[in-house]
Design a protein around this motif. Structure first.
Motif, PDB file in Angstrom:
ATOM      1  N   PRO A  90       1.488 -34.130  19.947  1.00  8.63           N
ATOM      2  CA  PRO A  90       2.308 -33.003  20.405  1.00  8.63           C
ATOM      3  C   PRO A  90       1.516 -31.997  21.225  1.00  8.63           C
ATOM      4  CG  PRO A  90       2.857 -33.570  18.145  1.00  8.63           C
ATOM      5  CD  PRO A  90       1.659 -34.393  18.505  1.00  8.63           C
ATOM      6  N   ALA A  91       0.273 -31.731  20.814  1.00 11.64           N
ATOM      7  CA  ALA A  91      -0.550 -30.768  21.552  1.00 11.64           C
ATOM      8  C   ALA A  91      -0.838 -31.252  22.962  1.00 11.64           C
ATOM      9  CB  ALA A  91      -1.860 -30.519  20.803  1.00 11.64           C
ATOM     10  N   ARG A  92      -1.137 -32.553  23.117  1.00  9.01           N
ATOM     11  CA  ARG A  92      -1.421 -33.094  24.451  1.00  9.01           C
ATOM     12  C   ARG A  92      -0.169 -33.085  25.312  1.00  9.01           C
ATOM     13  NH1 ARG A  92      -5.314 -37.883  24.260  1.00  9.01           N
ATOM     14  NH2 ARG A  92      -6.824 -36.211  24.570  1.00  9.01           N
ATOM     15  N   LEU A  93       0.968 -33.386  24.731  1.00  8.67           N
ATOM     16  CA  LEU A  93       2.220 -33.336  25.474  1.00  8.67           C
ATOM     17  C   LEU A  93       2.532 -31.912  25.945  1.00  8.67           C
ATOM     18  CD1 LEU A  93       4.600 -35.737  23.524  1.00  8.67           C
ATOM     19  CD2 LEU A  93       4.075 -35.838  25.969  1.00  8.67           C
ATOM     20  N   ASN A  94       2.405 -30.955  25.039  1.00 13.23           N
ATOM     21  CA  ASN A  94       2.708 -29.567  25.398  1.00 13.23           C
ATOM     22  C   ASN A  94       1.772 -29.052  26.476  1.00 13.23           C
ATOM     23  OD1 ASN A  94       4.815 -29.447  23.573  1.00 13.23           O
ATOM     24  ND2 ASN A  94       3.541 -28.642  21.909  1.00 13.23           N
ATOM     25  N   ARG A  95       0.507 -29.378  26.348  1.00 11.65           N
ATOM     26  CA  ARG A  95      -0.465 -28.960  27.349  1.00 11.65           C
ATOM     27  C   ARG A  95      -0.159 -29.604  28.701  1.00 11.65           C
ATOM     28  NH1 ARG A  95      -3.661 -25.163  29.400  1.00 11.65           N
ATOM     29  NH2 ARG A  95      -5.702 -25.902  30.087  1.00 11.65           N
ATOM     30  N   GLY A  96       0.197 -30.882  28.684  1.00  6.93           N
ATOM     31  CA  GLY A  96       0.532 -31.571  29.919  1.00  6.93           C
ATOM     32  C   GLY A  96       1.739 -30.959  30.608  1.00  6.93           C
ATOM     33  N   ARG A  97       2.744 -30.610  29.844  1.00  2.00           N
ATOM     34  CA  ARG A  97       3.936 -29.989  30.428  1.00  2.00           C
ATOM     35  C   ARG A  97       3.608 -28.634  31.044  1.00  2.00           C
ATOM     36  NH1 ARG A  97       6.839 -32.023  25.088  1.00  2.00           N
ATOM     37  NH2 ARG A  97       7.745 -33.983  25.863  1.00  2.00           N
ATOM     38  N   ALA A  98       2.754 -27.878  30.359  1.00  2.00           N
ATOM     39  CA  ALA A  98       2.362 -26.571  30.893  1.00  2.00           C
ATOM     40  C   ALA A  98       1.587 -26.725  32.203  1.00  2.00           C
ATOM     41  CB  ALA A  98       1.528 -25.821  29.863  1.00  2.00           C
ATOM     42  N   LEU A  99       0.724 -27.721  32.270  1.00  2.00           N
ATOM     43  CA  LEU A  99      -0.069 -27.938  33.487  1.00  2.00           C
ATOM     44  C   LEU A  99       0.784 -28.471  34.628  1.00  2.00           C
ATOM     45  CD1 LEU A  99      -3.312 -29.339  31.838  1.00  2.00           C
ATOM     46  CD2 LEU A  99      -3.080 -27.174  33.061  1.00  2.00           C
ATOM     47  N   LEU A 100       1.804 -29.239  34.316  1.00  2.47           N
ATOM     48  CA  LEU A 100       2.734 -29.670  35.355  1.00  2.47           C
ATOM     49  C   LEU A 100       3.387 -28.470  36.031  1.00  2.47           C
ATOM     50  CD1 LEU A 100       4.539 -32.751  33.765  1.00  2.47           C
ATOM     51  CD2 LEU A 100       3.297 -32.743  35.933  1.00  2.47           C
ATOM     52  N   GLN A 101       3.723 -27.478  35.251  1.00  5.03           N
ATOM     53  CA  GLN A 101       4.327 -26.271  35.811  1.00  5.03           C
ATOM     54  C   GLN A 101       3.302 -25.440  36.565  1.00  5.03           C
ATOM     55  OE1 GLN A 101       6.308 -24.162  32.639  1.00  5.03           O
ATOM     56  NE2 GLN A 101       7.918 -25.697  32.430  1.00  5.03           N
ATOM     57  N   ARG A 102       2.122 -25.281  35.977  1.00  9.54           N
ATOM     58  CA  ARG A 102       1.090 -24.439  36.598  1.00  9.54           C
ATOM     59  C   ARG A 102       0.660 -24.995  37.951  1.00  9.54           C
ATOM     60  NH1 ARG A 102      -4.452 -23.459  33.450  1.00  9.54           N
ATOM     61  NH2 ARG A 102      -2.962 -22.594  31.937  1.00  9.54           N
ATOM     62  N   HIS A 103       0.543 -26.301  38.041  1.00  7.83           N
ATOM     63  CA  HIS A 103       0.044 -26.939  39.263  1.00  7.83           C
ATOM     64  C   HIS A 103       1.159 -27.609  40.054  1.00  7.83           C
ATOM     65  CE1 HIS A 103      -4.112 -26.208  38.118  1.00  7.83           C
ATOM     66  NE2 HIS A 103      -3.883 -26.750  36.937  1.00  7.83           N
ATOM     67  N   ALA A 104       2.380 -27.131  39.886  1.00  8.50           N
ATOM     68  CA  ALA A 104       3.529 -27.788  40.531  1.00  8.50           C
ATOM     69  C   ALA A 104       3.371 -27.882  42.038  1.00  8.50           C
ATOM     70  CB  ALA A 104       4.814 -27.042  40.171  1.00  8.50           C
ATOM     71  N   ASN A 105       2.932 -26.815  42.671  1.00  9.32           N
ATOM     72  CA  ASN A 105       2.792 -26.830  44.123  1.00  9.32           C
ATOM     73  C   ASN A 105       1.714 -27.811  44.570  1.00  9.32           C
ATOM     74  OD1 ASN A 105       3.376 -25.780  46.823  1.00  9.32           O
ATOM     75  ND2 ASN A 105       1.334 -24.840  46.707  1.00  9.32           N
ATOM     76  N   LEU A 106       0.571 -27.781  43.896  1.00 15.94           N
ATOM     77  CA  LEU A 106      -0.514 -28.717  44.198  1.00 15.94           C
ATOM     78  C   LEU A 106      -0.043 -30.158  44.022  1.00 15.94           C
ATOM     79  CD1 LEU A 106      -3.495 -29.583  44.647  1.00 15.94           C
ATOM     80  CD2 LEU A 106      -3.852 -29.199  42.193  1.00 15.94           C
ATOM     81  N   LEU A 107       0.646 -30.441  42.937  1.00 13.71           N
ATOM     82  CA  LEU A 107       1.087 -31.802  42.663  1.00 13.71           C
ATOM     83  C   LEU A 107       2.118 -32.275  43.680  1.00 13.71           C
ATOM     84  CD1 LEU A 107       1.229 -31.482  38.785  1.00 13.71           C
ATOM     85  CD2 LEU A 107      -0.363 -32.904  40.083  1.00 13.71           C
ATOM     86  N   ARG A 108       2.961 -31.376  44.152  1.00 12.51           N
ATOM     87  CA  ARG A 108       3.910 -31.738  45.214  1.00 12.51           C
ATOM     88  C   ARG A 108       3.169 -32.112  46.498  1.00 12.51           C
ATOM     89  NH1 ARG A 108       7.283 -27.634  42.929  1.00 12.51           N
ATOM     90  NH2 ARG A 108       6.296 -26.055  44.256  1.00 12.51           N
TER      91      ARG A 108
END
Length: 271
Positions: A90-108
């Protein structure tokens, strides 16, 4: 064959056997020092800077901890259920979701260039180093030299050691900065030196391919690796789908590839 030819042949035989002995691998620390000196000469003869070679390998020694790790890779023999449950917490999933949001522009931006979606890159980032929290603290040059000398996969790691020297020679990192996991993996997504040379990119535009400190470089380089391994944009990545074999190019252990696919699916909102 006359006497002169016999002596010449004998001399050539001695040269050949001495060279073969000098280049021989080993399974203990006893011959490491002599092997390392021969490796340095070989690398220099192939055009590597003597200054780079000496700086990178000045304090390299036989690392028994590396050999112990190499002989003890039992985790990949676990069942998929046990392996994936251990890594997809659960901790890895939650952290991953937060990083997806934080780096959304970079990832796009990365997906637009390489065709690899953010959840896949973040999943690799999470499984390899806990999203950059633990890149490893083994001395890369020492680890690679130990594995190059070791008889199990000597040829493979001899080339990886040469590639690591090339990374230093082209100015991406200093030998002191090259710390990572026990098998010579470098950076936030754990690139082997050969993959670093082929696929590392300077995505943040600072003039260096820095997979240790630059998240942008690390994730974009990972996307570049996947694209170079046959990634198909907009295609599936679960087992049996077009992109699953690309995960096996990243890591040949099927249990790892299946876990990577599952984590990417969960981070993308699937079940």
């Amino acid at each position: 064959m006359n006497v002169r030819q016999t002596l010449t042949a004998a001399a050539l035989f001695l040269v050949w056997t001495n060279a073969a002995g000098a280049a021989a691998c080993g399974n203990s620390a006893a011959g490491f020092g002599a092997w390392l000196e021969d490796f340095k000469q070989e690398a220099a003869s192939e055009g590597m800077s003597r200054h780079v070679i000496d700086a990178a390998l000045a304090d390299a020694s036989y690392d028994r901890a590396v050999i112990s790790r190499d002989r003890g890779q039992k985790i990949f023999r676990q069942s998929f259920e046990k392996f994936s449950a251990r890594l997809i917490t659960p901790a890895r999933l939650n952290r991953g979701r937060a990083l997806l949001q934080r780096h959304a522009n970079l990832l796009r931006q990365i997906e637009a260039r390489y065709g690899v979606p953010g959840p896949v890159l973040v999943s690799i980032w999470g499984l390899e180093t806990g999203y950059g929290a633990d890149n490893g603290n083994f001395k890369t040059m020492q680890a690679l030299a130990t594995l190059a000398y070791d008889c199990r996969r000597s040829a493979q790691f001899t080339q990886e050691l040469k590639d690591a020297l090339k990374i230093v020679q082209r100015g991406d990192m200093s030998p002191a900065q090259m710390r990572g996991d026990w098998a010579g993996e470098i950076g936030q997504t754990q690139f082997m030196p050969s993959s670093y040379l082929k696929h590392a990119v300077d995505f943040d535009g600072d003039g260096r391919r820095d997979l240790i400190h630059s998240t942008a470089d690390a994730l974009a380089s990972t996307a570049n690796f996947l694209r170079g391994s046959g990634w198909r944009p907009d295609a599936g990545w679960e087992e049996g789908e077009p992109n699953f074999p690309v995960f096996l190019e990243w890591n040949q252990a099927r249990v790892y590839a299946r876990t990577l696919a599952l984590l990417a699916t969960k981070l993308s909102g699937g079940q």
